[in-house]
Design an enzyme around this catalytic site. Sequence first.
Site, PDB file in Angstrom:
ATOM      1  N   LYS A  13       0.831  -1.222   0.000  1.00 54.84           N
ATOM      2  CA  LYS A  13       0.000   0.000   0.000  1.00 54.84           C
ATOM      3  C   LYS A  13       0.860   1.264   0.000  1.00 54.84           C
ATOM      4  CE  LYS A  13      -2.283  -0.500   3.855  1.00 54.84           C
ATOM      5  NZ  LYS A  13      -1.769  -1.778   4.354  1.00 54.84           N
ATOM      6  N   ARG A  88      -9.197   1.929   9.338  1.00 57.46           N
ATOM      7  CA  ARG A  88      -8.839   0.540   9.638  1.00 57.46           C
ATOM      8  C   ARG A  88      -9.938  -0.139  10.445  1.00 57.46           C
ATOM      9  NH1 ARG A  88      -2.904   1.212   9.248  1.00 57.46           N
ATOM     10  NH2 ARG A  88      -1.849  -0.784   9.407  1.00 57.46           N
ATOM     11  N   ARG A 122      11.174  -6.948   5.016  1.00 56.67           N
ATOM     12  CA  ARG A 122      11.071  -5.509   4.720  1.00 56.67           C
ATOM     13  C   ARG A 122      12.112  -4.697   5.496  1.00 56.67           C
ATOM     14  NH1 ARG A 122       5.337  -2.542   4.935  1.00 56.67           N
ATOM     15  NH2 ARG A 122       5.326  -3.035   7.149  1.00 56.67           N
ATOM     16  N   ARG A 153      11.559  -2.219  10.795  1.00 56.84           N
ATOM     17  CA  ARG A 153      10.582  -1.625  11.704  1.00 56.84           C
ATOM     18  C   ARG A 153      10.369  -2.554  12.897  1.00 56.84           C
ATOM     19  NH1 ARG A 153       5.451   0.190   8.086  1.00 56.84           N
ATOM     20  NH2 ARG A 153       4.415  -0.681   9.905  1.00 56.84           N
ATOM     21  N   ARG A 164      -0.390  -8.420  13.764  1.00 53.85           N
ATOM     22  CA  ARG A 164      -0.902  -7.407  12.824  1.00 53.85           C
ATOM     23  C   ARG A 164      -1.822  -8.058  11.786  1.00 53.85           C
ATOM     24  NH1 ARG A 164       4.081  -5.021  10.457  1.00 53.85           N
ATOM     25  NH2 ARG A 164       2.770  -3.466   9.484  1.00 53.85           N
TER      26      ARG A 164
END
Length: 214
Positions: A13, A88, A122, A153, A164
């Site tokens: 996204k 969300r 990532r 992160r 998540r």
Amino acid sequence: MKLIFLGPPGAGKGTQAAGVGAHLKVPHISTGDMLRAAIKNGTPTGLKAKSYVEGGQLVPDAILIDMVRERLAMPDCENGYLLDGFPRTVEQAVALDGIAAPDAVVNIDVPDERLLARLAGRRVCVKCNGTFNVSKLADESVCPVCGGQMIQRDDDKPETIANRLRVYHEQTAPLIGYYEGQGKLRRIDVEKLPIIDGDSRPEDVFKAILASLE
Ligand code: AMP
């Protein structure tokens, strides 16, 4: 144009929203980036949000709704916005309809098994905020674009990733039906795009998104 990008964490996204926002000349507003900046700067919102973000939980709706209401009142949103990571929850979506309802909602759908590999690999540049997968980096600590330091992160650590994804399926996925009911949903199924080196290419996803908005 007022646009929302929906999709699970790791769907791409952020990368797509940055490209599409620049293409359509509307500000790309990432609530995750706003919260991370607030936490780094130790603002009152940051202090309230810190433990939720680090644990992979959603920050309470009231905090997010106030933050987005303020951001959308800024002059650069006069001709629209591209929201990435908001809403969300259905409560956030209902609030947004009362502030500035979206014209279209792009849902980027990626199966969970691909998301796990993407999130775990990532890395983010602390300088330019660029996002890359370790599999594409010659040196996983150096940004290939600006030379900045690449980090993982905190919420991309394995124990938080599972949380998540669970939060996404329970609280955010119901928004697909919410926007479908409003006739605003555009579905991007990455399974239907060509797979190169084990994954779809960002440029193919970008083209599919623009085509869905025509
Ligand atoms: P993201 O960068 O979009 O993956 O967001 C990172 C984290 O910020 C999420 O796991 C949540 O803890 C928090 N967050 C971002 N956007 C929202 C939102 N709309 N509602 C609640 N929490 C959010």
